[in-house]
Design a protein around this motif. Structure first.
Motif, PDB file in Angstrom:
ATOM      1  N   ILE A  44       0.876  -0.575   0.034  1.00 32.37           N
ATOM      2  CA  ILE A  44       0.373  -0.194   0.051  1.00 32.37           C
ATOM      3  C   ILE A  44       1.113   1.076  -0.478  1.00 32.37           C
ATOM      4  N   LEU A  45       2.710   1.241   0.462  1.00 39.81           N
ATOM      5  CA  LEU A  45       3.025   2.087   0.606  1.00 39.81           C
ATOM      6  C   LEU A  45       4.201   2.265   0.435  1.00 39.81           C
ATOM      7  N   GLY A  46       4.893   2.820  -0.974  1.00 34.45           N
ATOM      8  CA  GLY A  46       5.575   2.327  -1.531  1.00 34.45           C
ATOM      9  C   GLY A  46       6.896   2.540  -0.983  1.00 34.45           C
ATOM     10  N   ALA A  47       8.224   1.953  -0.941  1.00 32.06           N
ATOM     11  CA  ALA A  47       9.192   1.787   0.277  1.00 32.06           C
ATOM     12  C   ALA A  47       9.884   3.873  -0.208  1.00 32.06           C
ATOM     13  N   ARG A  48       9.857   4.063   1.265  1.00 30.65           N
ATOM     14  CA  ARG A  48      10.285   5.350   2.079  1.00 30.65           C
ATOM     15  C   ARG A  48      11.246   4.866   3.152  1.00 30.65           C
ATOM     16  N   GLU A  49      11.908   6.628   3.602  1.00 28.15           N
ATOM     17  CA  GLU A  49      12.538   6.355   4.898  1.00 28.15           C
ATOM     18  C   GLU A  49      11.467   6.762   6.106  1.00 28.15           C
ATOM     19  N   LEU A  50      12.149   6.256   6.840  1.00 26.72           N
ATOM     20  CA  LEU A  50      11.508   7.060   8.545  1.00 26.72           C
ATOM     21  C   LEU A  50      12.132   7.360   9.294  1.00 26.72           C
ATOM     22  N   SER A  51      12.020   8.395   9.461  1.00 27.61           N
ATOM     23  CA  SER A  51      13.488   9.034  10.982  1.00 27.61           C
ATOM     24  C   SER A  51      12.797   8.342  12.639  1.00 27.61           C
ATOM     25  N   GLU A  52      11.968   6.983  12.069  1.00 30.08           N
ATOM     26  CA  GLU A  52      11.574   6.794  13.639  1.00 30.08           C
ATOM     27  C   GLU A  52      12.661   5.946  13.500  1.00 30.08           C
ATOM     28  N   ALA A  53      12.350   5.092  14.952  1.00 32.59           N
ATOM     29  CA  ALA A  53      13.827   4.722  15.247  1.00 32.59           C
ATOM     30  C   ALA A  53      12.577   3.137  16.178  1.00 32.59           C
ATOM     31  N   TYR A  54      12.935   1.798  15.548  1.00 32.97           N
ATOM     32  CA  TYR A  54      12.323   1.040  16.153  1.00 32.97           C
ATOM     33  C   TYR A  54      13.125   0.036  16.948  1.00 32.97           C
ATOM     34  N   ASP A  55      12.245  -0.592  17.882  1.00 31.95           N
ATOM     35  CA  ASP A  55      13.332  -0.768  18.845  1.00 31.95           C
ATOM     36  C   ASP A  55      13.662  -2.713  18.429  1.00 31.95           C
ATOM     37  N   ASN A  56      12.502  -2.725  17.416  1.00 29.84           N
ATOM     38  CA  ASN A  56      12.641  -4.599  17.564  1.00 29.84           C
ATOM     39  C   ASN A  56      13.271  -4.601  15.602  1.00 29.84           C
ATOM     40  N   PRO A  57      14.280  -5.452  15.272  1.00 30.09           N
ATOM     41  CA  PRO A  57      14.440  -4.843  13.980  1.00 30.09           C
ATOM     42  C   PRO A  57      12.739  -5.681  12.930  1.00 30.09           C
ATOM     43  N   LEU A  58      12.403  -5.065  11.820  1.00 28.87           N
ATOM     44  CA  LEU A  58      11.973  -5.213  11.122  1.00 28.87           C
ATOM     45  C   LEU A  58      11.926  -5.937  10.864  1.00 28.87           C
ATOM     46  N   LYS A  59      10.904  -7.391  10.276  1.00 34.10           N
ATOM     47  CA  LYS A  59      11.211  -8.487   9.499  1.00 34.10           C
ATOM     48  C   LYS A  59      11.313  -8.179   7.600  1.00 34.10           C
ATOM     49  N   LYS A  60      12.266  -8.793   6.838  1.00 38.08           N
ATOM     50  CA  LYS A  60      12.427  -8.171   5.371  1.00 38.08           C
ATOM     51  C   LYS A  60      11.154  -9.076   5.158  1.00 38.08           C
ATOM     52  N   ILE A  61      11.128  -8.938   3.560  1.00 33.87           N
ATOM     53  CA  ILE A  61       9.919  -8.836   2.366  1.00 33.87           C
ATOM     54  C   ILE A  61      10.744 -10.800   2.343  1.00 33.87           C
ATOM     55  N   ILE A  62       9.949 -11.403   1.864  1.00 36.82           N
ATOM     56  CA  ILE A  62      10.730 -13.205   1.804  1.00 36.82           C
ATOM     57  C   ILE A  62      10.897 -13.057  -0.075  1.00 36.82           C
ATOM     58  N   ARG A  63       9.818 -12.556  -0.447  1.00 29.88           N
ATOM     59  CA  ARG A  63       9.808 -12.489  -2.179  1.00 29.88           C
ATOM     60  C   ARG A  63       8.628 -11.573  -2.455  1.00 29.88           C
ATOM     61  N   LYS A  64       8.985 -11.225  -3.730  1.00 32.00           N
ATOM     62  CA  LYS A  64       7.390 -10.727  -4.633  1.00 32.00           C
ATOM     63  C   LYS A  64       7.096 -11.788  -4.917  1.00 32.00           C
ATOM     64  N   ALA A  65       5.734 -11.963  -5.011  1.00 34.46           N
ATOM     65  CA  ALA A  65       4.445 -12.860  -5.730  1.00 34.46           C
ATOM     66  C   ALA A  65       4.995 -13.174  -6.760  1.00 34.46           C
ATOM     67  N   SER A  66       5.436 -14.476  -7.474  1.00 35.43           N
ATOM     68  CA  SER A  66       4.835 -15.144  -8.381  1.00 35.43           C
ATOM     69  C   SER A  66       3.643 -15.644  -8.547  1.00 35.43           C
ATOM     70  N   PRO A  67       3.786 -15.338 -10.179  1.00 39.88           N
ATOM     71  CA  PRO A  67       1.638 -16.166 -10.862  1.00 39.88           C
ATOM     72  C   PRO A  67       1.674 -17.482 -10.069  1.00 39.88           C
ATOM     73  N   GLU A  68       2.826 -18.163  -9.083  1.00 40.46           N
ATOM     74  CA  GLU A  68       1.936 -19.610  -9.037  1.00 40.46           C
ATOM     75  C   GLU A  68       1.622 -18.962  -7.295  1.00 40.46           C
ATOM     76  N   ASP A  69       2.192 -17.860  -6.758  1.00 40.45           N
ATOM     77  CA  ASP A  69       1.478 -17.487  -5.264  1.00 40.45           C
ATOM     78  C   ASP A  69       0.291 -16.928  -5.804  1.00 40.45           C
ATOM     79  N   ILE A  70       0.122 -16.089  -6.180  1.00 45.03           N
ATOM     80  CA  ILE A  70      -0.863 -15.294  -6.699  1.00 45.03           C
ATOM     81  C   ILE A  70      -2.208 -16.826  -7.621  1.00 45.03           C
ATOM     82  N   CYS A  71      -1.963 -17.507  -8.079  1.00 46.13           N
ATOM     83  CA  CYS A  71      -2.696 -19.016  -7.837  1.00 46.13           C
ATOM     84  C   CYS A  71      -2.765 -20.064  -6.020  1.00 46.13           C
TER      85      CYS A  71
END
Length: 269
Positions: A44-71
């Motif tokens: 919903i929100l594209g990549a952007r820089e945030l000035s706020e600091a998070y106590d815990n590191p954010l989880k990373k995106i595993i991958r972009k969904a493939s056509p098989e994932d959409i199915c």
């Protein structure tokens, strides 16, 4: 810190993830790890820089969904309808005092979540055993409130439009009876309650405007001077128009009600 915002429902909460080095655009489908397991969401929100600091590191995106994932997502939607019907029939068989709202498969098919409402605590242990034997996956039942039920199911409001909570509100906003009073609405519960039976979320939409205008509006019964130099008493007000109706004494036997804007009158001490 670079982040992207992901939703798993059309009007659900936005969850933030680290895009890492993956090139991701708005509306892309992505595979991520959540508290419920592996899920497929929409950016919903594209990549952007945030000035706020998070106590815990954010989880990373595993991958972009493939056509098989959409199915897989589309297949899960079909399976959810079947799971809903099966669970509903078992609830009836066990005569449990609960109302099933929806069923959801996690993307990896490791878990099926069933959402329900109930007026009291429900012992659904036997139901979980039966469902686990049928679906052969982990079963989780979650009890939700009436507002959450309405948000999931949707419907039409008294205004004739789709419910706010189902169409665009990602979070429920605090609503109070004071907001209805400030807007001079009828305090009849049937008039100011939504489909869920709680105060309508839309009362918040114009609350700040009414609060600001009401601070400028004199109370009824206040004595004022008119542009003609006559003395009168305010008998009614119009908040949006910022006008007042004044009962003006013309003579000992004659009184008239005249309307003035706030700029035209002067409150007497």
């Amino acid at each position: 810190m670079r982040v992207i915002g992901v939703r798993f429902r059309d009007v659900g909460n936005i969850c933030y993830y680290d895009p890492d080095d993956i090139d991701i655009d708005v509306n892309d489908r992505v595979i991520v790890e959540t508290d419920r397991g592996i899920e497929c969401g929409r950016v919903i929100l594209g990549a952007r820089e945030l000035s706020e600091a998070y106590d815990n590191p954010l989880k990373k995106i595993i991958r972009k969904a493939s056509p098989e994932d959409i199915c897989i997502c589309e297949e899960n939607c079909k399976k959810e309808k079947e799971a809903f019907d099966i669970c509903k029939s078992k609830i009836i068989e066990l005569n449990l005092p609960m109302k099933l709202i929806s069923a959801e498969y996690t993307f990896d098919n490791a878990k099926v979540l069933f959402y329900f409402t109930a007026e009291c605590r429900v012992d659904f242990r036997e139901l979980v055993k039966i469902l686990a034997s049928i679906f052969r996956v982990r079963i989780e039942l979650r009890q939700v409130g009436v507002r959450d039920e309405t948000k999931m199911v949707g419907g039409m409001g008294s205004c004739g439009r789709a419910l706010c909570c189902h169409s665009y509100l990602s979070d429920f906003v605090p609503v109070s009876i004071k907001m209805a009073k400030e807007q001079s609405l009828s305090l009849n519960p049937a008039k100011i309650s939504g489909v869920c039976g709680r105060l309508m979320c839309c009362l918040k939409n114009e609350s700040d405007t009414y609060e600001y205008l009401n601070k400028k509006m004199p109370r009824e019964g206040v004595t004022v001077s008119t542009p003609a130099g006559e003395t009168g008493v305010i008998v009614s007000t119009s908040v949006l128009r910022q006008t007042v109706k004044v009962l003006v004494t013309k003579s000992e036997d004659a009184k008239e009600i005249e309307e003035y804007s706030l700029k035209e009158i002067r409150i007497q001490a």
